[in-house]
Design a protein around this motif. Structure first.
Motif, PDB file in Angstrom:
ATOM      1  N   ARG A  64       0.799  -1.187   0.176  1.00  0.00           N
ATOM      2  CA  ARG A  64      -0.045  -0.106   0.023  1.00  0.00           C
ATOM      3  C   ARG A  64       0.744   0.981  -0.012  1.00  0.00           C
ATOM      4  N   ASP A  65       1.959   1.134   0.500  1.00  0.00           N
ATOM      5  CA  ASP A  65       3.022   2.330   0.894  1.00  0.00           C
ATOM      6  C   ASP A  65       3.759   2.645  -0.578  1.00  0.00           C
ATOM      7  N   GLY A  66       3.621   1.500  -1.607  1.00  0.00           N
ATOM      8  CA  GLY A  66       4.440   1.614  -2.832  1.00  0.00           C
ATOM      9  C   GLY A  66       5.878   1.394  -2.549  1.00  0.00           C
ATOM     10  N   ARG A  67       6.279   0.535  -1.743  1.00  0.00           N
ATOM     11  CA  ARG A  67       7.638   0.219  -1.580  1.00  0.00           C
ATOM     12  C   ARG A  67       8.159  -1.073  -2.170  1.00  0.00           C
ATOM     13  N   VAL A  68       7.364  -1.821  -2.798  1.00  0.00           N
ATOM     14  CA  VAL A  68       7.460  -3.127  -3.154  1.00  0.00           C
ATOM     15  C   VAL A  68       7.676  -3.233  -4.612  1.00  0.00           C
ATOM     16  N   SER A  69       8.934  -4.133  -5.109  1.00  0.00           N
ATOM     17  CA  SER A  69       9.004  -4.275  -6.570  1.00  0.00           C
ATOM     18  C   SER A  69       8.816  -5.621  -6.818  1.00  0.00           C
TER      19      SER A  69
END
Length: 240
Positions: A14-19
């Motif tokens: 949800r925080d946009g930190r995953v690749s």
């Protein structure tokens, strides 16, 4: 950095930190659909693999069937924490950790601090566990919401906070003043020392007051993260 555990990975998505997300084959369909929906929203690929591969990558079997490749957790600044309280128009509540080197205790304190309304946690650079996957998993996603900062010198930071009107309370089992009798109104910093050793002498001397948690059992001390949670609750209760 590899992050594992359902709550931490979902919060990182949800925080946009995953690749990329790695799911173990055989996880329940409902959870797999939830992960896929969150990953699609974030534009992230989901890959299925044997559970043993996740065991090997995580170095533990406690990954709950999910791993994610994420950007490293970043330290905030003390100013970020002060600004957070100001932006919310709330009296500051900051947690200062003196020698908490166990990553599970560190993560549990971050989780309690976020849940109970603290504005941030600060550690001293040389006397703390690093921000790691274990910390993130134990914090159950709270690292995505709560600023965690480092300081080079905790006693000096306490002096600086006091100059800004912050009242500093140190947790000490032998303190005569029980926490439930304290008025925690105004700007507050809670200092939690290492298990066994407690706060260092200089840190203790910098505190405005020492507070205790009354115990009734034969064991006379609490785990550091449990003590932090109780004291944070007492601040919240006092302010309400």
């Amino acid at each position: 950095m590899l992050l594992y555990g359902r709550n931490p990975v979902m919060e990182a998505l949800r925080d946009g930190r995953v690749s990329e997300v790695l799911l173990a084959r055989g996880v329940e369909d409902a959870f797999a659909r939830e992960v896929k929906a969150a990953a699609d929203t974030a534009g992230v690929r989901v890959r299925f693999s044997a559970r043993i591969e996740l065991d090997q990558l995580a170095g533990t079997t406690a990954h709950q069937g999910i791993l994610a490749d994420v950007a490293d957790l970043a330290w905030a600044s003390v100013d970020d924490i002060l600004d957070r309280a100001e932006q919310r128009k709330e009296d500051l509540l900051i947690v200062l950790l003196d020698g908490i080197t166990d990553p599970r205790n560190f993560g549990a304190i971050i989780r309690s601090a976020e849940v109970l309304g603290a504005h941030g946690v600060v550690v001293e650079e040389r006397r703390s566990a690093p921000l790691s996957p274990v910390v993130a998993k134990t914090a159950a996603g709270a690292t995505s919401y709560l600023p965690v900062a480092q300081t080079k010198n905790l006693p000096r930071l306490i002096d600086q906070l006091k100059e800004h009107g912050v009242w500093v309370y140190g947790a000490a089992g032998e303190a005569a003043q029980p926490a439930h009798q304290v008025d925690f109104s105004g700007k507050v910093a809670l200092v939690i020392g290492a298990e066994g050793e407690g706060m260092r002498r200089l840190v203790r001397e910098k505190c405005d007051a020492l507070v205790s948690i009354p115990v009734r059992g034969q064991v006379q001390s609490l785990n550091a993260s449990v003590a932090a949670g109780i004291l944070l609750y007492e601040v919240t209760r006092s302010r309400s």
